[in-house]
Write an enzyme that holds these catalytic residues in place. Sequence first.
Site, PDB file in Angstrom:
ATOM      1  N   ASP A 108       0.879  -1.162   0.000  1.00 23.35           N
ATOM      2  CA  ASP A 108       0.000   0.000   0.000  1.00 23.35           C
ATOM      3  C   ASP A 108       0.920   1.215   0.000  1.00 23.35           C
ATOM      4  O   ASP A 108       1.710   1.404   0.934  1.00 23.35           O
ATOM      5  CB  ASP A 108      -0.855   0.030   1.270  1.00 23.35           C
ATOM      6  CG  ASP A 108      -2.029  -0.932   1.220  1.00 23.35           C
ATOM      7  OD1 ASP A 108      -2.096  -1.743   0.296  1.00 23.35           O
ATOM      8  OD2 ASP A 108      -2.873  -0.872   2.140  1.00 23.35           O
ATOM      9  N   HIS A 112       5.685  -6.854   0.059  1.00 20.07           N
ATOM     10  CA  HIS A 112       5.398  -8.212  -0.371  1.00 20.07           C
ATOM     11  C   HIS A 112       6.052  -8.523  -1.715  1.00 20.07           C
ATOM     12  O   HIS A 112       6.398  -7.620  -2.476  1.00 20.07           O
ATOM     13  CB  HIS A 112       3.881  -8.400  -0.477  1.00 20.07           C
ATOM     14  CG  HIS A 112       3.175  -8.307   0.846  1.00 20.07           C
ATOM     15  ND1 HIS A 112       2.481  -9.354   1.389  1.00 20.07           N
ATOM     16  CD2 HIS A 112       3.072  -7.293   1.736  1.00 20.07           C
ATOM     17  CE1 HIS A 112       1.960  -8.994   2.562  1.00 20.07           C
ATOM     18  NE2 HIS A 112       2.311  -7.740   2.788  1.00 20.07           N
ATOM     19  N   SER A 137       8.282   5.306   5.078  1.00 16.68           N
ATOM     20  CA  SER A 137       9.349   4.458   4.569  1.00 16.68           C
ATOM     21  C   SER A 137       9.213   4.335   3.055  1.00 16.68           C
ATOM     22  O   SER A 137       8.220   4.754   2.476  1.00 16.68           O
ATOM     23  CB  SER A 137       9.263   3.060   5.191  1.00 16.68           C
ATOM     24  OG  SER A 137       8.813   3.103   6.532  1.00 16.68           O
TER      25      SER A 137
END
Length: 422
Positions: free
Chosen positions: A212, A271, A380
């Site tokens: 996301d 991921h 981040s």
Amino acid sequence: MSTTKPIEQIHPDNLPNASPDQFANALEALVDHSTEHDDVGHGIHTPMHRLLHVRWIHDLIPGIEKLAVAYHVGNYYMVRKTREPVFESMPIYARVGMHLLFYGRGRAQLLKQGTIEHLLRDQSVKEGKIYDSPESVKNIPSFVETYEINTAELLQPNIAEYKCFNDFFSRYELSHLLNQTPTNDLIPRFSKLKPGARPVAPAPDALCSAADSRLTVFTSVNEAKQFWIKGNEFTIPALLNIPPSSPKSETFLNASLAIFRLAPADYHRFHAPADCKVGEIVDIPGQYYTGEQPLLFFLRLRELMIVTVNPQAVNEPGFDVFTANRRSVLYLEHAESGKPIVFVAIGALLVGSVVWTGGAEPGRTLKKGDELGYFAYGGSTVVAIFPEGTIQFDEDLVKNSEQPIETLVKLTGYDAGWGGNW
């Protein structure tokens, strides 16, 4: 958002009466405030557009409230489904940190001596410890409200069940992945999202979004430097900390890049974009300071990165934000083609840790959408690197990146597939 005000381009002339010492003291005061007060939206996470109403911060930095009135402080991103541009207001801690780094008195000398670097590192470590403490649960409700987090998506939607702020922020039960009980009580205990919240793009040749995030994509390093990364010395060898003449450098010569920026509100896990085999991890301490080695196999990088990865930092011509920050590099091998993929996890100001989970086991085979790792508290960035000519990004993402504007995407969702030719 009003269109009558300009977007601030951060410069010391915008706050001429504020000294570097006042900025340094302000950052310390913001961190300390989170130990004593519940509402992060009236403290360290105050959005700049609401700063006029948070009067105690006005006393820290002379003129900061006038700046918040005169400018929009932050940046736009594009919502992919609606093609609607949305303005993202910068939180006060990021604005303070960027000013310190870019325009602190005698910047080069201070960085060489470690003064600014030590301040940012120490306050990052301090904030991480604060949010690891049981008392920090008091900050969770205001964080949810400030960033409008949809708790209905969470596997544990009852925020009263979390044991500390970082427990909520990371929200992951590590033992489910590693098939063993973690020994560190501070390892997050909850999975964040309900099963099915982020379905993986089904096409076998389609990559899924790694996180996301706010995404920019570039078919080559030259394009990335033309439209987005303005640091004068950015190169793939510098990012990966490898010799320019090495075989790895040759493999990723003029590579394609996907840059996933995770804001504080985002699900902070990244991921696998495709079926892959896990390779080695390389921890790079960063140009301006050294830190301790990772802790055991969790690879917890507690000595943090020194700067924000906000777009204005990435677009700063005089500073190479990606190569200056501490970062952790994971090498992957695409399962079907055998071609390499590199994941670079780059933390930022007040990020507590980078933790590799599925990516921590060399030789392990992961499916598309399987977790590689996560960031603890803060904003981040993950940079995915592909050999030149091996991936074809979706046209809308390319066009947005060339404007340049980031595109809001969701982890592994059908709206976030970004194409791939292997």
